[in-house]
Design an enzyme around this catalytic site. Structure first.
Site, PDB file in Angstrom:
ATOM      1  N   ASN A 181     120.799  45.477 -36.876  1.00  0.00           N
ATOM      2  CA  ASN A 181     121.936  45.526 -37.796  1.00  0.00           C
ATOM      3  C   ASN A 181     121.691  44.487 -38.886  1.00  0.00           C
ATOM      4  O   ASN A 181     121.886  43.297 -38.668  1.00  0.00           O
ATOM      5  CB  ASN A 181     123.235  45.232 -37.042  1.00  0.00           C
ATOM      6  CG  ASN A 181     124.450  45.206 -37.953  1.00  0.00           C
ATOM      7  OD1 ASN A 181     124.390  45.646 -39.098  1.00  0.00           O
ATOM      8  ND2 ASN A 181     125.555  44.697 -37.453  1.00  0.00           N
ATOM      9  N   TRP A 182     121.234  44.974 -40.054  1.00  0.00           N
ATOM     10  CA  TRP A 182     120.915  44.053 -41.138  1.00  0.00           C
ATOM     11  C   TRP A 182     122.156  43.396 -41.734  1.00  0.00           C
ATOM     12  O   TRP A 182     122.045  42.420 -42.472  1.00  0.00           O
ATOM     13  CB  TRP A 182     120.170  44.795 -42.256  1.00  0.00           C
ATOM     14  CG  TRP A 182     118.824  45.321 -41.885  1.00  0.00           C
ATOM     15  CD1 TRP A 182     118.202  45.259 -40.667  1.00  0.00           C
ATOM     16  CD2 TRP A 182     117.909  45.990 -42.766  1.00  0.00           C
ATOM     17  NE1 TRP A 182     116.966  45.857 -40.729  1.00  0.00           N
ATOM     18  CE2 TRP A 182     116.758  46.320 -42.007  1.00  0.00           C
ATOM     19  CE3 TRP A 182     117.963  46.359 -44.101  1.00  0.00           C
ATOM     20  CZ2 TRP A 182     115.669  46.988 -42.566  1.00  0.00           C
ATOM     21  CZ3 TRP A 182     116.869  47.029 -44.664  1.00  0.00           C
ATOM     22  CH2 TRP A 182     115.734  47.328 -43.899  1.00  0.00           C
ATOM     23  N   LYS A 183     123.324  43.954 -41.457  1.00  0.00           N
ATOM     24  CA  LYS A 183     124.585  43.486 -42.058  1.00  0.00           C
ATOM     25  C   LYS A 183     124.440  43.488 -43.590  1.00  0.00           C
ATOM     26  O   LYS A 183     123.782  44.362 -44.145  1.00  0.00           O
ATOM     27  CB  LYS A 183     124.969  42.124 -41.486  1.00  0.00           C
ATOM     28  CG  LYS A 183     125.070  42.154 -39.954  1.00  0.00           C
ATOM     29  CD  LYS A 183     125.668  40.908 -39.377  1.00  0.00           C
ATOM     30  CE  LYS A 183     125.748  41.028 -37.858  1.00  0.00           C
ATOM     31  NZ  LYS A 183     126.418  39.861 -37.234  1.00  0.00           N
TER      32      LYS A 183
ATOM     33  N   HIS B 282     132.165  47.562 -35.316  1.00  0.00           N
ATOM     34  CA  HIS B 282     131.604  46.219 -35.183  1.00  0.00           C
ATOM     35  C   HIS B 282     132.719  45.187 -35.307  1.00  0.00           C
ATOM     36  O   HIS B 282     133.686  45.369 -36.048  1.00  0.00           O
ATOM     37  CB  HIS B 282     130.532  45.992 -36.247  1.00  0.00           C
ATOM     38  CG  HIS B 282     129.716  44.760 -36.013  1.00  0.00           C
ATOM     39  ND1 HIS B 282     130.158  43.501 -36.344  1.00  0.00           N
ATOM     40  CD2 HIS B 282     128.482  44.589 -35.449  1.00  0.00           C
ATOM     41  CE1 HIS B 282     129.241  42.614 -36.013  1.00  0.00           C
ATOM     42  NE2 HIS B 282     128.207  43.243 -35.471  1.00  0.00           N
TER      43      HIS B 282
ATOM     44  N   GLU C 103     132.997  42.524 -36.835  1.00  0.00           N
ATOM     45  CA  GLU C 103     133.262  42.067 -38.195  1.00  0.00           C
ATOM     46  C   GLU C 103     134.111  43.075 -38.955  1.00  0.00           C
ATOM     47  O   GLU C 103     134.961  42.692 -39.778  1.00  0.00           O
ATOM     48  CB  GLU C 103     131.932  41.799 -38.911  1.00  0.00           C
ATOM     49  CG  GLU C 103     131.200  40.605 -38.332  1.00  0.00           C
ATOM     50  CD  GLU C 103     129.715  40.595 -38.621  1.00  0.00           C
ATOM     51  OE1 GLU C 103     129.051  39.643 -38.161  1.00  0.00           O
ATOM     52  OE2 GLU C 103     129.214  41.516 -39.289  1.00  0.00           O
TER      53      GLU C 103
ATOM     54  N   GLU D  39     129.490  43.628 -27.539  1.00  0.00           N
ATOM     55  CA  GLU D  39     129.220  42.415 -28.296  1.00  0.00           C
ATOM     56  C   GLU D  39     130.298  41.380 -28.013  1.00  0.00           C
ATOM     57  O   GLU D  39     131.407  41.482 -28.529  1.00  0.00           O
ATOM     58  CB  GLU D  39     129.135  42.720 -29.793  1.00  0.00           C
ATOM     59  CG  GLU D  39     130.201  43.688 -30.319  1.00  0.00           C
ATOM     60  CD  GLU D  39     130.243  43.732 -31.832  1.00  0.00           C
ATOM     61  OE1 GLU D  39     129.265  43.309 -32.466  1.00  0.00           O
ATOM     62  OE2 GLU D  39     131.265  44.159 -32.373  1.00  0.00           O
TER      63      GLU D  39
ATOM     64  N   GLY E 214     126.431  35.205 -34.012  1.00  0.00           N
ATOM     65  CA  GLY E 214     126.184  34.266 -35.102  1.00  0.00           C
ATOM     66  C   GLY E 214     126.546  32.833 -34.773  1.00  0.00           C
ATOM     67  O   GLY E 214     126.569  31.981 -35.658  1.00  0.00           O
TER      68      GLY E 214
ATOM     69  N   SER F  61     123.656  37.532 -30.270  1.00  0.00           N
ATOM     70  CA  SER F  61     122.599  36.522 -30.384  1.00  0.00           C
ATOM     71  C   SER F  61     121.425  36.805 -29.459  1.00  0.00           C
ATOM     72  O   SER F  61     120.880  35.915 -28.814  1.00  0.00           O
ATOM     73  CB  SER F  61     123.161  35.113 -30.110  1.00  0.00           C
ATOM     74  OG  SER F  61     124.116  34.760 -31.080  1.00  0.00           O
TER      75      SER F  61
ATOM     76  N   GLY G 174     121.279  41.378 -34.560  1.00  0.00           N
ATOM     77  CA  GLY G 174     121.722  40.944 -35.873  1.00  0.00           C
ATOM     78  C   GLY G 174     120.645  40.150 -36.594  1.00  0.00           C
ATOM     79  O   GLY G 174     119.711  40.694 -37.162  1.00  0.00           O
ATOM     80  N   GLY G 175     120.768  38.825 -36.580  1.00  0.00           N
ATOM     81  CA  GLY G 175     119.879  37.965 -37.354  1.00  0.00           C
ATOM     82  C   GLY G 175     118.403  38.192 -37.093  1.00  0.00           C
ATOM     83  O   GLY G 175     117.587  38.177 -38.024  1.00  0.00           O
TER      84      GLY G 175
END
Length: 253
Positions: free
Chosen positions: A9-11, A98, A100, A170, A176, A216, A237-238
């Site tokens: 997930n590049w966000k 998600h 967010e 999640e 994050g 994470s 994610g990251g």
């Protein structure tokens, strides 16, 4: 047998050139290295979908995901993107619900039920996200809360439709933040969700439902997480923004 899936997930990251470079690196690594039987999904911002779709045409085990879609077929919804638009450019999956999106844009379980329906109607595979905040976990209400998210957004589906869903658990407190649920915490929640699905749709459907962990996940802990019997991969994610880290996670099965 349920699929093993690692979805990035590049966000809201990567301009067009950066996205092309990252995709190219991932494609080349997959060609050069032994990945095993894992479905790799790239969840990109909307601007990348057309280009990335073209770059994946020769890749048998790399698929494309959007990060959201609107719950309406079309209309005066400025700034939104419809499921039919996603399908028309070759998108395979869509990430829905998600944390967010829930937190920043107020998405509700009812709204997500409508998004799931329209995504399925256009041949997209929903990666349905669920999870709890730190406050809910500390109150020991996390199992009930997350199961309710599934009930209210997914359990209106018939068996055939539900069988197409991918779940991504999640823990919001681990996104994050650098914190990660222990493998035991992840396994406990995944097993609970599978039991909840079985109570509605039966053991066979539950056993075939892929449930990903998204909180994470990185190369240093992916192998331990993926070794859990009810963890079928990750929503990354990251670490998905670095091709080497992302591929190392894919190779953690």
């Amino acid at each position: 047998m349920r699929d093993k899936i690692v979805a990035g997930n590049w966000k809201m990251n990567n301009d067009l050139q950066e996205g092309i470079k990252l995709t190219s690196e991932v494609v080349n690594m997959v060609q050069d290295e032994v990945m095993g039987n894992v479905r790799i999904v790239l969840g990109t911002p909307f601007i990348h979908l057309t280009n990335v779709a073209k770059m994946l045409t020769e890749s048998e085990n790399i698929f494309l995901a959007a990060q959201n879609c609107n719950e309406h077929e079309s209309g005066a919804y400025t700034g939104e993107v419809s499921a039919s638009m996603l399908s028309s450019v070759g998108t395979d999956y869509v990430i829905l619900g998600h944390s967010e999106r829930r937190e920043y844009f107020g998405e509700t379980n009812k709204q997500l039920a409508a998004k799931v329906d329209i995504a399925l109607g256009h041949g997209l595979i929903p990666i349905f996200c669920c999870g709890e905040s730190l406050e809910i976990r500390e109150a020991n209400d996390h199992f009930e809360f997350v199961c309710q998210q599934l009930t209210e957004s997914l359990f209106h589906l018939d068996t055939e439709a539900f069988s197409k869903i991918v779940i991504a658990y999640e823990p919001i407190w681990a996104i994050g933040t650098g914190k990660t649920a222990t493998s035991e915490q992840a396994q406990d929640m995944h097993a609970k969700l599978r039991t909840h699905i079985a109570e509605k749709y039966g053991t066979s459907i539950a056993d075939d439902t892929s449930i990903l962990y998204g909180g994470s996940c990185k190369p240093s802990n992916a192998q331990e997480l993926f070794a859990c019997p009810d963890v079928d991969g990750g929503l990354i994610g990251g670490a998905s923004l670095k091709s080497r880290d992302f591929i190392d996670i894919v190779k953690s099965f």
